[in-house]
Design a protein around this motif. Sequence first.
Motif, PDB file in Angstrom:
ATOM      1  N   ASN A 106       0.808  -1.216   0.000  1.00 41.84           N
ATOM      2  CA  ASN A 106       0.000   0.000   0.000  1.00 41.84           C
ATOM      3  C   ASN A 106       0.842   1.267   0.000  1.00 41.84           C
ATOM      4  N   ASN A 107       2.084   1.177   0.476  1.00 39.09           N
ATOM      5  CA  ASN A 107       2.950   2.362   0.516  1.00 39.09           C
ATOM      6  C   ASN A 107       3.969   2.284  -0.605  1.00 39.09           C
ATOM      7  N   SER A 108       3.593   2.819  -1.746  1.00 41.05           N
ATOM      8  CA  SER A 108       4.499   2.834  -2.889  1.00 41.05           C
ATOM      9  C   SER A 108       4.064   3.901  -3.876  1.00 41.05           C
ATOM     10  N   CYS A 109       4.757   3.973  -4.990  1.00 40.54           N
ATOM     11  CA  CYS A 109       4.572   5.034  -5.975  1.00 40.54           C
ATOM     12  C   CYS A 109       3.218   4.922  -6.682  1.00 40.54           C
ATOM     13  N   ILE A 110       2.604   6.071  -7.012  1.00 42.51           N
ATOM     14  CA  ILE A 110       1.293   6.080  -7.676  1.00 42.51           C
ATOM     15  C   ILE A 110       1.362   5.462  -9.069  1.00 42.51           C
ATOM     16  N   HIS A 111       2.550   5.373  -9.647  1.00 40.34           N
ATOM     17  CA  HIS A 111       2.676   4.807 -10.987  1.00 40.34           C
ATOM     18  C   HIS A 111       2.336   3.312 -11.009  1.00 40.34           C
ATOM     19  N   TYR A 118       6.240   7.077   1.264  1.00 45.26           N
ATOM     20  CA  TYR A 118       5.025   6.954   0.464  1.00 45.26           C
ATOM     21  C   TYR A 118       3.825   6.769   1.368  1.00 45.26           C
ATOM     22  N   SER A 119       2.789   7.539   1.097  1.00 46.44           N
ATOM     23  CA  SER A 119       1.539   7.363   1.838  1.00 46.44           C
ATOM     24  C   SER A 119       0.774   6.194   1.232  1.00 46.44           C
ATOM     25  N   GLY A 120      -0.295   5.799   1.898  1.00 43.63           N
ATOM     26  CA  GLY A 120      -1.102   4.692   1.394  1.00 43.63           C
ATOM     27  C   GLY A 120      -1.741   5.018   0.051  1.00 43.63           C
ATOM     28  N   LEU A 121      -1.681   4.070  -0.858  1.00 45.16           N
ATOM     29  CA  LEU A 121      -2.267   4.249  -2.183  1.00 45.16           C
ATOM     30  C   LEU A 121      -3.772   4.066  -2.190  1.00 45.16           C
ATOM     31  N   PHE A 125       9.737  -2.492   5.206  1.00 47.09           N
ATOM     32  CA  PHE A 125       8.716  -1.691   4.516  1.00 47.09           C
ATOM     33  C   PHE A 125       8.211  -2.340   3.224  1.00 47.09           C
ATOM     34  N   SER A 126       8.421  -3.621   3.112  1.00 47.71           N
ATOM     35  CA  SER A 126       7.908  -4.352   1.955  1.00 47.71           C
ATOM     36  C   SER A 126       6.691  -5.175   2.396  1.00 47.71           C
ATOM     37  N   ILE A 127       6.397  -6.226   1.673  1.00 45.60           N
ATOM     38  CA  ILE A 127       5.174  -7.005   1.875  1.00 45.60           C
ATOM     39  C   ILE A 127       5.115  -7.641   3.267  1.00 45.60           C
ATOM     40  N   ASP A 128       3.990  -7.485   3.911  1.00 47.29           N
ATOM     41  CA  ASP A 128       3.694  -8.216   5.145  1.00 47.29           C
ATOM     42  C   ASP A 128       3.164  -9.585   4.709  1.00 47.29           C
ATOM     43  N   ILE A 129       3.995 -10.603   4.861  1.00 46.89           N
ATOM     44  CA  ILE A 129       3.636 -11.936   4.373  1.00 46.89           C
ATOM     45  C   ILE A 129       2.348 -12.431   5.016  1.00 46.89           C
ATOM     46  N   ASN A 130       2.151 -12.125   6.294  1.00 51.67           N
ATOM     47  CA  ASN A 130       0.936 -12.571   6.982  1.00 51.67           C
ATOM     48  C   ASN A 130      -0.314 -11.953   6.358  1.00 51.67           C
ATOM     49  N   ASP A 131      -0.229 -10.664   5.973  1.00 50.63           N
ATOM     50  CA  ASP A 131      -1.369 -10.031   5.320  1.00 50.63           C
ATOM     51  C   ASP A 131      -1.542 -10.569   3.898  1.00 50.63           C
ATOM     52  N   LEU A 132      -0.427 -10.847   3.228  1.00 50.74           N
ATOM     53  CA  LEU A 132      -0.497 -11.424   1.879  1.00 50.74           C
ATOM     54  C   LEU A 132      -1.260 -12.746   1.891  1.00 50.74           C
ATOM     55  N   LYS A 133      -1.028 -13.542   2.907  1.00 50.01           N
ATOM     56  CA  LYS A 133      -1.672 -14.857   2.987  1.00 50.01           C
ATOM     57  C   LYS A 133      -3.186 -14.755   3.119  1.00 50.01           C
ATOM     58  N   LYS A 134      -3.677 -13.587   3.544  1.00 53.30           N
ATOM     59  CA  LYS A 134      -5.122 -13.387   3.688  1.00 53.30           C
ATOM     60  C   LYS A 134      -5.766 -12.928   2.380  1.00 53.30           C
ATOM     61  N   HIS A 161      11.541  -3.420  -3.443  1.00 52.64           N
ATOM     62  CA  HIS A 161      12.613  -3.157  -2.476  1.00 52.64           C
ATOM     63  C   HIS A 161      12.445  -1.702  -2.038  1.00 52.64           C
ATOM     64  N   SER A 162      11.585  -1.516  -1.061  1.00 56.28           N
ATOM     65  CA  SER A 162      11.148  -0.166  -0.667  1.00 56.28           C
ATOM     66  C   SER A 162      12.272   0.659  -0.063  1.00 56.28           C
ATOM     67  N   PHE A 163      12.335   1.929  -0.472  1.00 60.86           N
ATOM     68  CA  PHE A 163      13.290   2.903   0.062  1.00 60.86           C
ATOM     69  C   PHE A 163      14.744   2.456  -0.091  1.00 60.86           C
ATOM     70  N   GLY A 164      15.001   1.418  -0.911  1.00 65.17           N
ATOM     71  CA  GLY A 164      16.357   0.920  -1.095  1.00 65.17           C
ATOM     72  C   GLY A 164      16.746  -0.177  -0.119  1.00 65.17           C
TER      73      GLY A 164
END
Length: 362
Positions: free
Chosen positions: A50-55, A315-318, A77-86, A96-99
């Motif tokens: 949810n926190n990434s570039c609008i593009h 990045y704010s939430g998209l 700051f990348s994927i929360d695997i637990n939320d992904l599983k839902k 690779h957020s923020f480097g």
Amino acid sequence: MNKDYYNDLRKLLCKNHKKKYCLLTGNATTALYLSLKSLPEKIKRIGIINNSCIHIPISIILAKKKAVYIDINLKDFSIDINDLKKKKVDALIAIHSFGYECDIKKIKNYTRKNNIFLIEDLAVAQGLVCKNKAPVGYFGDISILSFGSGKVINAGGGGALLTNNFDTFKRLLEFNKGLESFTHSKKINIEKISKLHTKVYNQIYIFKKDKNLLNMFKIYVKKNSKNFIYKFENHRAKKIFLKTKNIKEYIDLRRKNYIEIYKRLTKIKNNKYNFLPIKSSFIPWRFNIFFKENEDRNFVMRELLKKKLNISSWYSGLDIFFSNDKKLKNSNHISKSIMNIWINEESTYNYRNRVANFLLKL
């Protein structure tokens, strides 16, 4: 005879990221768009943090797919695997957020096990080598690079996608043939979308007013986002190639500027904000500061913007810009706490000094 920088660049990017095939694109948005268009029709739901570039959601919309917003973890700051599983997703864009290196090996294992197509986005992490010594970009079924403003390799524009699958590459080439060239009209519309997003963001997050601008933003994006899609401009190949050959110089500069700010801000203990320690597997995109209170972050943002100092809170939430508020806990926390200081080649000592001095006086 002019040197063939176009093909030399493609070969260099393949070598650097251990991939077989490379397609140069107008920008990273086009690279993502082509990647999604090349996927089978049955792949419809695309997972993104949810926190990434609008593009990223723009490319999903243009490819006629559906974005599935996933919460971030607070470690990298990348994927929360637990939320992904839902969530149900058919493809996943791992950033690779923020480097920072995301847990790409774990993510790849999960996508392989669940038959999910993996797109690896290293737009702000080019040159990063992971803990297992593999370069970023090595892991994705398709991997995306950007050479736009603020990126590790800043050529003012351009993007690329990489893959090992020849059939995928052939499909990408066919879709790329039908794209338009870059025009002045496209440039104007892209700038308008970016400025409108910044305005909406500041009104909602910093100044706490005028949420009606959200509807204006959604309408304008729906009407004009096609301007983000265009072919690679060949004149950029030389600049990208030469800068990529010297990528260590740009990485070292970012690290130097990051460490300079880090040392300044650690001289005086401040309980209003914190920042992350320097890691070996990290290419600083910007110097990220996390405020404990949203009002403190907003106050600092307002004051620094008044002083005409470049500052951002990406990045704010998209979700609120492209869908509805998904109530993602970690994402919401970052949206309200993050502030970024420039550390690339455009960042001057005077600028960094003024920002640091302001923060030290809080």
